[in-house]
Design a protein around this motif. Structure first.
Motif, short mmCIF file in Angstrom:
data_model
loop_
_atom_site.label_atom_id
_atom_site.label_comp_id
_atom_site.label_asym_id
_atom_site.label_seq_id
_atom_site.Cartn_x
_atom_site.Cartn_y
_atom_site.Cartn_z
N VAL A 1 17.97 77.92 21.97
CA VAL A 1 17.25 77.44 23.06
C VAL A 1 16.95 75.81 23.08
O VAL A 1 17.07 74.92 23.94
N THR A 2 16.89 75.23 21.80
CA THR A 2 16.53 73.99 21.53
C THR A 2 17.85 73.00 22.06
O THR A 2 17.68 72.04 22.68
N ASP A 3 18.86 73.76 21.62
CA ASP A 3 20.31 72.87 21.87
C ASP A 3 20.32 72.84 23.29
O ASP A 3 20.79 71.70 23.98
N ALA A 4 19.92 73.88 23.92
CA ALA A 4 20.25 73.85 25.51
C ALA A 4 19.09 73.10 26.16
O ALA A 4 19.71 72.44 27.25
N ALA A 5 18.06 73.01 25.83
CA ALA A 5 17.30 71.99 26.40
C ALA A 5 17.52 70.53 26.37
O ALA A 5 17.40 69.91 27.22
N ARG A 6 18.15 70.32 25.09
CA ARG A 6 18.50 68.86 24.98
C ARG A 6 19.72 68.61 25.79
O ARG A 6 19.85 67.47 26.16
N LEU A 7 20.59 69.50 26.07
CA LEU A 7 21.54 69.30 26.91
C LEU A 7 21.10 69.12 28.34
O LEU A 7 21.87 68.15 29.21
N TYR A 8 20.32 69.64 28.88
CA TYR A 8 19.71 69.59 30.09
C TYR A 8 19.17 68.09 30.19
O TYR A 8 19.48 67.16 31.19
N ARG A 9 18.55 67.71 29.07
CA ARG A 9 18.21 66.17 29.25
C ARG A 9 19.35 65.26 29.29
O ARG A 9 19.44 64.28 30.18
N LEU A 10 20.28 65.43 28.58
CA LEU A 10 21.61 64.70 28.61
C LEU A 10 22.20 64.80 29.73
O LEU A 10 22.61 63.75 30.46
N ALA A 11 22.14 65.68 30.33
CA ALA A 11 22.94 65.91 31.76
C ALA A 11 22.10 65.19 32.73
O ALA A 11 22.63 64.75 33.63
N LEU A 12 20.97 65.20 32.78
CA LEU A 12 19.88 64.27 33.48
C LEU A 12 20.21 62.97 33.52
O LEU A 12 20.21 62.11 34.33
N GLU A 13 20.20 62.45 32.25
CA GLU A 13 20.19 61.16 31.69
C GLU A 13 21.71 60.47 32.12
O GLU A 13 22.22 59.32 32.29
N ARG A 14 22.73 61.47 31.78
CA ARG A 14 24.19 60.96 31.66
C ARG A 14 25.29 61.69 32.58
O ARG A 14 26.33 61.23 32.64
N GLY A 15 24.81 62.66 33.07
CA GLY A 15 25.74 63.64 33.93
C GLY A 15 26.38 63.01 34.89
O GLY A 15 25.83 62.03 35.67
N GLU A 16 27.41 63.45 35.33
CA GLU A 16 28.21 63.11 36.41
C GLU A 16 28.11 63.94 37.77
O GLU A 16 27.83 65.21 37.57
N ALA A 17 27.78 63.48 38.97
CA ALA A 17 27.66 64.13 40.12
C ALA A 17 28.81 64.96 40.38
O ALA A 17 29.93 64.89 40.31
N GLY A 18 28.46 66.49 40.77
CA GLY A 18 29.50 67.42 40.91
C GLY A 18 29.99 68.21 39.63
O GLY A 18 30.97 69.02 39.62
N ALA A 19 29.50 67.62 38.46
CA ALA A 19 30.12 68.18 37.09
C ALA A 19 29.38 69.67 36.98
O ALA A 19 28.38 69.96 37.33
N ARG A 20 30.34 70.29 36.19
CA ARG A 20 30.04 71.54 35.43
C ARG A 20 29.86 71.30 33.86
O ARG A 20 30.68 70.86 33.51
N TYR A 21 28.94 71.86 33.42
CA TYR A 21 28.39 71.78 32.04
C TYR A 21 28.45 73.03 31.42
O TYR A 21 27.50 73.95 32.09
N HIS A 22 29.00 73.33 30.13
CA HIS A 22 28.71 74.68 29.41
C HIS A 22 27.86 74.29 28.20
O HIS A 22 28.23 73.60 27.22
#
Length: 298
Positions: free
Chosen positions: A198-219
């Motif tokens: 769960v801690t890794d998942a939470a960190r990925l949400y933050r990274l997606a918010l800060e660096r993610g691309e519009a329309g992207a799908r992340y796993h």
């Protein structure tokens, strides 16, 4: 950023709230209960009182934010179609509040809804099933509609999210084992489920918010696939119960409504996500958490 989080008092959402705050963001979390509101305040977040199905309230909260992370969903097995269609409405309402801006909305989905193009682990570019096949896919369809309209929407697909207290879908396997007095898997038990701490998942949400691309799908996938036999053996060790193989014909009697799901092979890849967002999972793996479980397996 000022981030509005739905499901902020839930398992994944509560970790996301803490991750965002530690990353310097200001968080407002949705809570319908006093205990949930108190937990958010202790975490350092502001509280938006209300229910996720109050669409007017959601639009107001989203409209006041720089970004929205949507994790709320009713995962109870009963009436999954209704819960999924309600989520479609929620995502549409959140998207409407952000329409005409570049403010991001992260929508939560699952890797189990994705279909592999080549029979291997599902990838970020593989298409999701339709809601006619799997009702839960209504969330991805709602995201598709917003993306097509030009909204800055990101889809986060989760595998089995775990720590020593919660194990996602595997918690249902544990419950069945306790009820049956034994732990079973089907056939050779080689079918797999992907997983992430769960801690890794939470960190990925933050990274997606800060660096993610519009329309992207992340796993959010740390482990591409953990075999059901290994999971059953870990549960058996934790509960001190016998572990055995059963046939596909015996699965409905043992698993009940979980029988079909317990036989699917659902590996998923997060390789592209790791590269694109510079994400490297570091938490314990699923079997380690199952063996050290505090309550469900102890």
């Amino acid at each position: 950023m000022k981030v509005f989080v739905t499901g902020a008092t839930g398992f994944v959402g509560s970790f996301i709230v803490r991750e965002l705050i530690s990353g310097g963001h200001e968080v407002a979390g949705l809570s319908r209960s006093e205990s949930g509101a108190e937990a958010l305040i202790r975490a350092g977040a502001k509280v938006v009182r209300g229910d996720v199905n109050d669409l007017h309230g959601l639009r107001e909260a989203a409209g006041a934010a720089d970004a929205v992370v949507h994790t709320a969903f009713d995962h109870s097995a009963a009436d999954m179609k209704l819960h999924s269609e309600n989520d479609r409405k929620v995502i549409a309402a959140l998207g409407a509040a952000l329409a005409g801006t570049d403010r991001p909305l992260i929508v939560t989905s699952g890797t189990g809804l994705v279909r592999s193009a080549d029979g291997g682990p599902v990838r970020e570019t593989d298409p999701h099933a339709t809601s006619a096949v799997f009702p839960r896919a209504a969330s991805e369809e709602a995201a598709d509609a917003l993306i097509a309209a030009g909204a800055n929407v990101i889809v986060m697909r989760l595998p089995q999210v775990h720590d020593t207290r919660r194990q996602g879908r595997i918690s249902w396997h544990i419950q069945v084992a306790e009820e049956q007095g034994r732990v079973a898997y089907v056939g050779e038990g080689r079918n797999r489920v992907p997983a992430v701490h769960v801690t890794d998942a939470a960190r990925l949400y933050r990274l997606a918010l800060e660096r993610g691309e519009a329309g992207a799908r992340y796993h959010a996938v740390a482990e591409e696939g953990v075999a059901l036999r290994e999971i059953a053996e870990a549960i058996g060790t934790g509960l001190d119960l016998p572990v055995e193989s059963i046939t596909a014909e015996q699965a409905p009697e043992y698993f009940g409504w979980l029988a079909e799901l317990a036989q699917l092979d659902l590996p998923a890849s997060g390789a592209s996500t790791r590269q694109r967002l510079d994400w490297e999972p570091g938490g314990p793996d699923l079997l380690t958490d199952l063996r050290a479980a505090e309550s469900d397996v102890a």
